[in-house]
Design a protein around this motif. Structure first.
Motif, PDB file in Angstrom:
ATOM      1  N   ARG A  37       0.873  -1.166   0.000  1.00  0.00           N
ATOM      2  CA  ARG A  37       0.000   0.000   0.000  1.00  0.00           C
ATOM      3  C   ARG A  37       0.913   1.219   0.000  1.00  0.00           C
ATOM      4  O   ARG A  37       2.011   1.162   0.535  1.00  0.00           O
ATOM      5  CB  ARG A  37      -0.813   0.143   1.292  1.00  0.00           C
ATOM      6  CG  ARG A  37      -1.629  -0.965   1.748  1.00  0.00           C
ATOM      7  CD  ARG A  37      -2.314  -0.621   3.097  1.00  0.00           C
ATOM      8  NE  ARG A  37      -2.148   0.767   3.487  1.00  0.00           N
ATOM      9  CZ  ARG A  37      -1.369   1.157   4.484  1.00  0.00           C
ATOM     10  NH1 ARG A  37      -0.666   0.312   5.187  1.00  0.00           N
ATOM     11  NH2 ARG A  37      -1.281   2.429   4.774  1.00  0.00           N
ATOM     12  N   GLU A  38       0.420   2.317  -0.565  1.00  0.00           N
ATOM     13  CA  GLU A  38       1.134   3.578  -0.395  1.00  0.00           C
ATOM     14  C   GLU A  38       0.766   4.107   0.987  1.00  0.00           C
ATOM     15  O   GLU A  38      -0.255   3.723   1.561  1.00  0.00           O
ATOM     16  CB  GLU A  38       0.725   4.582  -1.475  1.00  0.00           C
ATOM     17  CG  GLU A  38       1.169   4.177  -2.884  1.00  0.00           C
ATOM     18  CD  GLU A  38       2.669   3.938  -3.008  1.00  0.00           C
ATOM     19  OE1 GLU A  38       3.452   4.739  -2.441  1.00  0.00           O
ATOM     20  OE2 GLU A  38       3.067   2.948  -3.650  1.00  0.00           O
ATOM     21  N   ASP A  39       1.585   5.011   1.504  1.00  0.00           N
ATOM     22  CA  ASP A  39       1.380   5.521   2.869  1.00  0.00           C
ATOM     23  C   ASP A  39       0.345   6.653   2.864  1.00  0.00           C
ATOM     24  O   ASP A  39       0.666   7.804   3.142  1.00  0.00           O
ATOM     25  CB  ASP A  39       2.733   6.006   3.417  1.00  0.00           C
ATOM     26  CG  ASP A  39       2.641   6.424   4.873  1.00  0.00           C
ATOM     27  OD1 ASP A  39       1.792   5.864   5.601  1.00  0.00           O
ATOM     28  OD2 ASP A  39       3.422   7.313   5.279  1.00  0.00           O
ATOM     29  N   GLU A  40      -0.891   6.313   2.511  1.00  0.00           N
ATOM     30  CA  GLU A  40      -1.941   7.335   2.441  1.00  0.00           C
ATOM     31  C   GLU A  40      -3.065   6.986   3.408  1.00  0.00           C
ATOM     32  O   GLU A  40      -3.547   5.858   3.427  1.00  0.00           O
ATOM     33  CB  GLU A  40      -2.498   7.401   1.012  1.00  0.00           C
ATOM     34  CG  GLU A  40      -1.552   8.116   0.059  1.00  0.00           C
ATOM     35  CD  GLU A  40      -1.774   7.723  -1.384  1.00  0.00           C
ATOM     36  OE1 GLU A  40      -2.796   7.078  -1.692  1.00  0.00           O
ATOM     37  OE2 GLU A  40      -0.895   8.046  -2.204  1.00  0.00           O
ATOM     38  N   VAL A  41      -3.478   8.012   4.182  1.00  0.00           N
ATOM     39  CA  VAL A  41      -4.500   7.782   5.206  1.00  0.00           C
ATOM     40  C   VAL A  41      -5.850   7.497   4.568  1.00  0.00           C
ATOM     41  O   VAL A  41      -6.271   8.187   3.637  1.00  0.00           O
ATOM     42  CB  VAL A  41      -4.612   9.001   6.152  1.00  0.00           C
ATOM     43  CG1 VAL A  41      -5.718   8.790   7.174  1.00  0.00           C
ATOM     44  CG2 VAL A  41      -3.280   9.252   6.860  1.00  0.00           C
ATOM     45  N   ARG A  42      -6.491   6.437   5.036  1.00  0.00           N
ATOM     46  CA  ARG A  42      -7.848   6.093   4.605  1.00  0.00           C
ATOM     47  C   ARG A  42      -8.763   6.299   5.804  1.00  0.00           C
ATOM     48  O   ARG A  42      -8.318   6.270   6.949  1.00  0.00           O
ATOM     49  CB  ARG A  42      -7.882   4.622   4.162  1.00  0.00           C
ATOM     50  CG  ARG A  42      -6.919   4.287   3.019  1.00  0.00           C
ATOM     51  CD  ARG A  42      -7.577   4.461   1.656  1.00  0.00           C
ATOM     52  NE  ARG A  42      -8.723   3.585   1.493  1.00  0.00           N
ATOM     53  CZ  ARG A  42      -8.663   2.337   1.027  1.00  0.00           C
ATOM     54  NH1 ARG A  42      -7.486   1.818   0.716  1.00  0.00           N
ATOM     55  NH2 ARG A  42      -9.747   1.615   0.894  1.00  0.00           N
ATOM     56  N   GLY A 100     -15.273   5.289  25.383  1.00  0.00           N
ATOM     57  CA  GLY A 100     -14.746   5.056  24.039  1.00  0.00           C
ATOM     58  C   GLY A 100     -13.787   3.884  23.948  1.00  0.00           C
ATOM     59  O   GLY A 100     -13.179   3.657  22.906  1.00  0.00           O
ATOM     60  N   CYS A 101     -13.636   3.143  25.036  1.00  0.00           N
ATOM     61  CA  CYS A 101     -12.681   2.026  25.058  1.00  0.00           C
ATOM     62  C   CYS A 101     -13.402   0.688  25.192  1.00  0.00           C
ATOM     63  O   CYS A 101     -14.527   0.625  25.690  1.00  0.00           O
ATOM     64  CB  CYS A 101     -11.719   2.158  26.238  1.00  0.00           C
ATOM     65  SG  CYS A 101     -10.581   3.524  26.071  1.00  0.00           S
ATOM     66  N   PHE A 102     -12.725  -0.375  24.779  1.00  0.00           N
ATOM     67  CA  PHE A 102     -13.203  -1.728  25.069  1.00  0.00           C
ATOM     68  C   PHE A 102     -12.978  -1.973  26.558  1.00  0.00           C
ATOM     69  O   PHE A 102     -11.920  -1.629  27.091  1.00  0.00           O
ATOM     70  CB  PHE A 102     -12.410  -2.761  24.257  1.00  0.00           C
ATOM     71  CG  PHE A 102     -12.596  -2.615  22.771  1.00  0.00           C
ATOM     72  CD1 PHE A 102     -13.637  -3.273  22.120  1.00  0.00           C
ATOM     73  CD2 PHE A 102     -11.736  -1.814  22.025  1.00  0.00           C
ATOM     74  CE1 PHE A 102     -13.810  -3.134  20.750  1.00  0.00           C
ATOM     75  CE2 PHE A 102     -11.915  -1.666  20.654  1.00  0.00           C
ATOM     76  CZ  PHE A 102     -12.954  -2.326  20.014  1.00  0.00           C
ATOM     77  N   SER A 126     -11.040   5.854   8.935  1.00  0.00           N
ATOM     78  CA  SER A 126     -11.149   4.821   9.962  1.00  0.00           C
ATOM     79  C   SER A 126     -12.614   4.675  10.356  1.00  0.00           C
ATOM     80  O   SER A 126     -13.472   5.425   9.893  1.00  0.00           O
ATOM     81  CB  SER A 126     -10.338   5.220  11.197  1.00  0.00           C
ATOM     82  OG  SER A 126      -8.975   5.287  10.885  1.00  0.00           O
ATOM     83  N   PHE A 127     -12.884   3.720  11.220  1.00  0.00           N
ATOM     84  CA  PHE A 127     -14.227   3.573  11.780  1.00  0.00           C
ATOM     85  C   PHE A 127     -14.495   4.723  12.745  1.00  0.00           C
ATOM     86  O   PHE A 127     -13.587   5.179  13.436  1.00  0.00           O
ATOM     87  CB  PHE A 127     -14.316   2.276  12.597  1.00  0.00           C
ATOM     88  CG  PHE A 127     -14.719   1.063  11.800  1.00  0.00           C
ATOM     89  CD1 PHE A 127     -14.970   1.124  10.435  1.00  0.00           C
ATOM     90  CD2 PHE A 127     -14.871  -0.163  12.446  1.00  0.00           C
ATOM     91  CE1 PHE A 127     -15.347   0.002   9.726  1.00  0.00           C
ATOM     92  CE2 PHE A 127     -15.248  -1.294  11.744  1.00  0.00           C
ATOM     93  CZ  PHE A 127     -15.486  -1.217  10.383  1.00  0.00           C
ATOM     94  N   ASN A 156     -15.905   5.874  16.296  1.00  0.00           N
ATOM     95  CA  ASN A 156     -15.759   5.157  17.569  1.00  0.00           C
ATOM     96  C   ASN A 156     -16.939   4.220  17.863  1.00  0.00           C
ATOM     97  O   ASN A 156     -16.744   3.067  18.255  1.00  0.00           O
ATOM     98  CB  ASN A 156     -15.588   6.188  18.698  1.00  0.00           C
ATOM     99  CG  ASN A 156     -15.382   5.532  20.028  1.00  0.00           C
ATOM    100  OD1 ASN A 156     -16.269   5.497  20.867  1.00  0.00           O
ATOM    101  ND2 ASN A 156     -14.188   4.972  20.242  1.00  0.00           N
ATOM    102  N   ALA A 193     -16.648   1.122  15.870  1.00  0.00           N
ATOM    103  CA  ALA A 193     -15.558   0.252  16.325  1.00  0.00           C
ATOM    104  C   ALA A 193     -15.993  -0.563  17.541  1.00  0.00           C
ATOM    105  O   ALA A 193     -15.596  -1.719  17.703  1.00  0.00           O
ATOM    106  CB  ALA A 193     -14.325   1.083  16.661  1.00  0.00           C
ATOM    107  N   LEU A 194     -16.827   0.050  18.369  1.00  0.00           N
ATOM    108  CA  LEU A 194     -17.202  -0.611  19.631  1.00  0.00           C
ATOM    109  C   LEU A 194     -18.499  -1.411  19.521  1.00  0.00           C
ATOM    110  O   LEU A 194     -18.956  -1.995  20.499  1.00  0.00           O
ATOM    111  CB  LEU A 194     -17.362   0.441  20.741  1.00  0.00           C
ATOM    112  CG  LEU A 194     -16.103   1.230  21.108  1.00  0.00           C
ATOM    113  CD1 LEU A 194     -16.434   2.283  22.156  1.00  0.00           C
ATOM    114  CD2 LEU A 194     -15.016   0.298  21.622  1.00  0.00           C
TER     115      LEU A 194
END
Lengths: 97, 480
Positions: free
Chosen positions: A63-68, A86-88, A70-71, A73, A76-77
């Protein structure tokens, strides 16, 4: 190849599995049989054959170093059995001490 | 009995890429928990990792800078263990085929002789998440933030070539410098961008076999590294001399008490059952790639030090200090380009600039309010005689506080040095007239009073009188 019940229980502990004595006995026989079967490969003459690095005959996927994105919060949970701030949330872990 | 200590270091360095090693999530520090996560770094079933090419670029550069051999073929392996900071149940790392091997870093031993510390291997891996333990009494849970999970790391493993705490900290400092010069790691030990584990053992002098070693983790400064190693050495020697044995274990360094403590050993913790990760393809690096990375290498600290000594006539210590950070060395060179007096520039850097950076806790001169143009402009004014070097200190403080140029500060504050003889003569006359007793004593042979007169005159001129002119006039008048 002989697999002892102690070896079965050791691997089970590492995998966080719990077996009864009967199960351990049964699996020791089954695991031994599986290893015996794989053992057959040792009958091949592999002189001069390089070890296989991967089942596919392909190398280098990058992959190139490009930000995609994210989920978020909440997403993600979503499958977490429990969460807080916001944490598990998990059973208490004791470090060091 | 005479004992010898044997030390090897494992250094984890975070690569400062924009994204994680196997997914496109951001690696920026300090975001809200679990906002830089995706199916890959959360370890969701079916998600597949894809290698960030920049991590490979960076690793190759580190390898070249430490004289490692770059492996034509390497691959990733799974290191299996259960811990909540690792959602997949394994860490993707490299095991039997790391990307780099057989490197070295030069240090100086305690007797002052140069020696090489070998690098066994350098491999790429992903970081784990962060565990938070709420401090509320009776709290029976922990929290997990996976923003850091899958952030790229390289682990640099040294040979057990180190024989003293000083050698260990030198090696670690040089390694950190190289990483920073290469621009692949910010080297910030407080934020955990660089973490050091020390493997320490002792053996009777002359014995070939190594003693049993302990591994001390959680060492986040070079001073602590030296302390932890010294402590382990003493602890192990005491233990052995009392007839005890050293246990192979992981220990934590307590920086408050300056001691290491055994961690509760995780049962079967070291049975990682590594195997090749089938989700990732083998990594093949050809000569063309290596050559391209070679072409991108900056001048490394060692070479730059040598050049600063030979080209600019700096002493070894001065060039050591200035080259400790790439930013500072750049600052020095840019300033010298504008004002060609390397010694003066070095003195201002090591004096006022480093002092004020320390005072304000600045890590990099790039964050300081002054630039090479400021320093060069100020030195130009000193050289031209517009200001004295005493006044320059005042100018420096104003430049630091306001960011204004030296010329502007001098004009605004009226700090131009007075070289006009008649103006200074008026002040000299005034001071001599006001202190007739001292003038008598001077003429009677008490020539030490010269300093007193100069002080009075400089004060009267608010530091602006040219000291050379003052001395000349004063001598002429007192000895006439």
């Amino acid at each position: 190849m002989k697999i002892t019940t102690d070896q079965v229980l050791h691997v089970a502990r590492l995998a966080r599995l719990e077996f009864t004595a009967e199960e351990a006995e049964k699996f020791s026989g089954q695991m031994g049989a599986i290893l015996d079967y794989v053992e057959k490969l040792n009958e091949l003459d592999l002189e001069g054959v390089a070890p296989m690095a991967h089942v596919h005959d392909v190398v280098n996927a990058f992959r190139e170093d490009e930000v995609r994105p994210s989920f978020a919060n909440e997403r993600a949970l979503k499958n977490a059995p429990d969460s807080e701030d916001g944490c598990f949330k998990v059973a208490k872990i004791i470090e060091g001490a | 009995m005479q004992w010898e200590m044997v030390v090897g270091l494992e250094v984890h360095a975070q690569m400062n890429t924009n994204t994680k090693i196997f997914c496109g999530c951001s690696t920026s520090f300090g975001s809200d928990p679990n906002t830089q996560v995706c199916p890959v770094c959360l370890g969701l079933p079916g998600a597949l990792p894809v290698l960030n090419k920049k991590v490979v670029d960076y690793a190759i550069k580190v390898g070249l800078a430490t004289e490692c051999k770059v492996a034509g073929m390497s691959r990733f392996a799974r290191k299996n263990y259960f811990y909540p900071d690792l959602p997949k149940g394994y860490q993707i790392s490299q095991f039997e085929l790391p990307i780099l091997e057989f490197g070295r870093i030069g240090v100086v031993d305690d007797e002052g002789n140069p020696k090489d510390i070998g690098i066994t291997r350098i491999h790429m891996e992903e970081d784990a998440g962060k565990l938070i333990h709420p401090e509320t009494p009776g709290c029976n849970y922990s929290l997990v933030d996976l923003n850091r999970a899958c952030v790229p790391l390289i682990e640099i493993v040294s040979e057990p070539d180190i024989r003293s705490a000083k050698e260990a900290s030198q090696y670690a400092k040089k390694l950190r410098e190289i990483l920073i010069y290469l621009g692949v790691c910010d080297g910030n030990m407080n934020e955990g961008s660089l973490r050091i584990d020390a493997n320490v053992s002792v053996r009777p002098v002359g014995q070939k076999e190594f003693g049993t070693r302990s591994e001390t983790k959680n060492v986040n400064s070079f001073r602590f590294l030296e302390q932890a190693i010294e402590y382990e050495r003493e602890r192990q020697i005491d233990l052995l001399e009392e007839g005890g044995v050293v246990v192979q274990e992981t220990r934590l360094f307590d920086s408050v008490k300056g001691v290491t403590k055994g961690m509760r050993s995780k049962e079967e913790a070291h049975d990682y059952r590594y195997f090749p990760d089938p989700d990732l393809l083998p990594l093949v690096i050809d000569d063309e790639w290596i050559e391209r990375m070679k072409g991108e290498l900056p001048e490394l600290p060692e070479a730059r030090r040598a050049r600063f000594t030979s080209d600019f006539g700096l002493s070894g210590d001065d060039s050591d200090l200035i080259c400790q950070s790439r930013d500072m060395a750049d600052f020095f060179e840019q300033t010298v380009k504008l004002h060609n007096d390397p010694k003066a520039v070095a003195n201002w850097i090591m004096g006022s600039i480093m002092r004020d950076m320390n005072k304000e806790g600045l890590e990099s001169v790039a964050d300081a309010p002054i630039t090479p143009e400021h320093i060069a402009g100020m030195l130009d004014l000193v050289k031209a005689g517009t200001i004295s070097s005493t006044i320059a200190k005042e100018v420096f403080d104003h430049m630091w506080a306001t960011g204004k140029s030296a010329r502007d500060v001098v004009e605004e504050k009226g700090l131009v040095q007075v070289t006009d003889t008649s103006e200074i003569e008026a002040i000299v006359d005034k001071i001599l007239a006001a202190n007739p007793d001292e003038v008598e004593q001077y003429k009677g042979g008490k020539t030490k009073l010269m300093g007193f007169f100069v002080g009075q005159i400089m004060r009267e001129s608010r530091g602006k009188a040219n000291p050379g002119v003052v001395n000349q006039l004063l001598k002429a008048k007192l000895e006439s």
